[in-house]
Design an enzyme around this catalytic site. Structure first.
Site, PDB file in Angstrom:
ATOM      1  N   GLU A   1      -4.182   2.095  -7.295  1.00 51.76           N
ATOM      2  CA  GLU A   1      -4.566   3.156  -6.359  1.00 51.76           C
ATOM      3  C   GLU A   1      -3.651   4.364  -6.557  1.00 51.76           C
ATOM      4  O   GLU A   1      -2.605   4.472  -5.889  1.00 51.76           O
ATOM      5  CB  GLU A   1      -4.397   2.684  -4.907  1.00 51.76           C
ATOM      6  CG  GLU A   1      -5.347   1.614  -4.475  1.00 51.76           C
ATOM      7  CD  GLU A   1      -5.599   1.670  -2.972  1.00 51.76           C
ATOM      8  OE1 GLU A   1      -6.756   1.620  -2.575  1.00 51.76           O
ATOM      9  OE2 GLU A   1      -4.625   1.779  -2.201  1.00 51.76           O
TER      10      GLU A   1
ATOM     11  N   HIS B   1       0.854  -1.198   0.000  1.00 47.92           N
ATOM     12  CA  HIS B   1       0.000   0.000   0.000  1.00 47.92           C
ATOM     13  C   HIS B   1       0.890   1.248   0.000  1.00 47.92           C
ATOM     14  O   HIS B   1       1.951   1.259   0.636  1.00 47.92           O
ATOM     15  CB  HIS B   1      -0.913  -0.020   1.236  1.00 47.92           C
ATOM     16  CG  HIS B   1      -2.000   1.006   1.152  1.00 47.92           C
ATOM     17  ND1 HIS B   1      -1.768   2.345   1.361  1.00 47.92           N
ATOM     18  CD2 HIS B   1      -3.313   0.886   0.849  1.00 47.92           C
ATOM     19  CE1 HIS B   1      -2.909   3.006   1.196  1.00 47.92           C
ATOM     20  NE2 HIS B   1      -3.861   2.144   0.888  1.00 47.92           N
TER      21      HIS B   1
END
Ligand code: PGA
Length: 243
Positions: free
Chosen positions: A164, A94
């Site tokens: 993302e 992430h």
């Protein structure tokens, strides 16, 4: 058709177990077993065990893992431990972890181990605002490099990719979701350089108000949702749009 995947990334929330149970139960209550969509929540490690007791239709995900499976590693959590709690997916790489120093080499090792242990890695990739401002060719180069390093010597069909863009993640300054055209273009590119059959999710400021803009994208396989996944009603609205 691949099953759609919806993951709720709780990040470092909520602040206590009672709230964690309440959010998990709220989501579980409105989910139906479906062969069209797999819904998972990723609580912090501290709550995974208790949350697992109140969900059965919702799957479990973890937000991180260590790259060794046993040994003297103070403060780390192994894939074996996660598996023993019923975890199915592990979010890896992430941008919030990368910005704290997680490297592509570490990410690559984590993905390998997670696959070896029979868990499904959700590899997060995405460019910064600076790279996006330099134009789409620069974005593609960046994404290709990230995927190349992170998936070195890995069969990409064993993983899920979450696109993302960092500038779209709701907690960042002036965040705004990527446009459907941005997403469509990047999904096509990611599938082109990896595999046509790979599952690609989108993450970044997805909420009940904008989810309809994205659900018509044929090649999109689901969403990685942050903020809205802490509010069961909102998460369920997103889920219903995927049904
Ligand atoms: P957001 O977070 O939905 O709050 O933008 C997404 C993520 O960081 O995974």
């Amino acid at each position: 058709m691949n099953k759609k995947i919806l993951i709720g990334n709780w990040k470092m929330n909520p602040s206590n177990l009672i709230e964690a149970i309440s959010i998990a139960s709220g989501i579980e209550g409105d989910i139906k077993i479906s062969d069209k969509i797999d819904t998972a929540i990723a609580p912090p490690f501290t709550f995974i065990s208790e949350v697992s007791n109140v969900i059965s239709k919702v799957s479990l995900a973890a937000q991180n893992v260590f790259w060794e499976d046993e040994g003297a590693y103070t403060g780390e959590v192994s894939a074996k431990q996660l598996k023993s709690l019923g975890v199915k997916y592990v979010i890896i790489g992430h941008s919030e972890r990368r910005s704290n120093g997680e490297t592509d080499i570490e990410i690559n090792k984590k993905i390998k181990l997670v696959i070896e242990k029979g868990l499904i890695p959700i590899l997060c990739i995405g460019e910064s605002k600076k790279v996006r401002d330099d134009g789409v060719e620069k974005v593609k180069n960046f994404i290709e490099e990230q995927i190349k390093k992170d998936t070195k010597n890995i069969n990409v069909n064993e993983l899920v990719i979450a696109y993302e863009p960092i500038w779209a993640i709701s907690s960042n300054d002036n965040a705004r979701p990527a446009t459907p055209d941005n997403i469509k273009e990047m999904i096509a590119f990611i599938k082109e350089i990896t595999s046509e059959s790979i599952n690609v999710l989108y993450g970044g400021s997805v909420n009940p108000g904008n989810v309809k803009d994205f659900t018509s994208l044929n090649d999109l396989n689901g969403f990685l949702v942050g903020g809205a996944s802490l509010r069961p009603k909102e998460f369920i609205s997103i889920y219903k749009e995927l049904l």
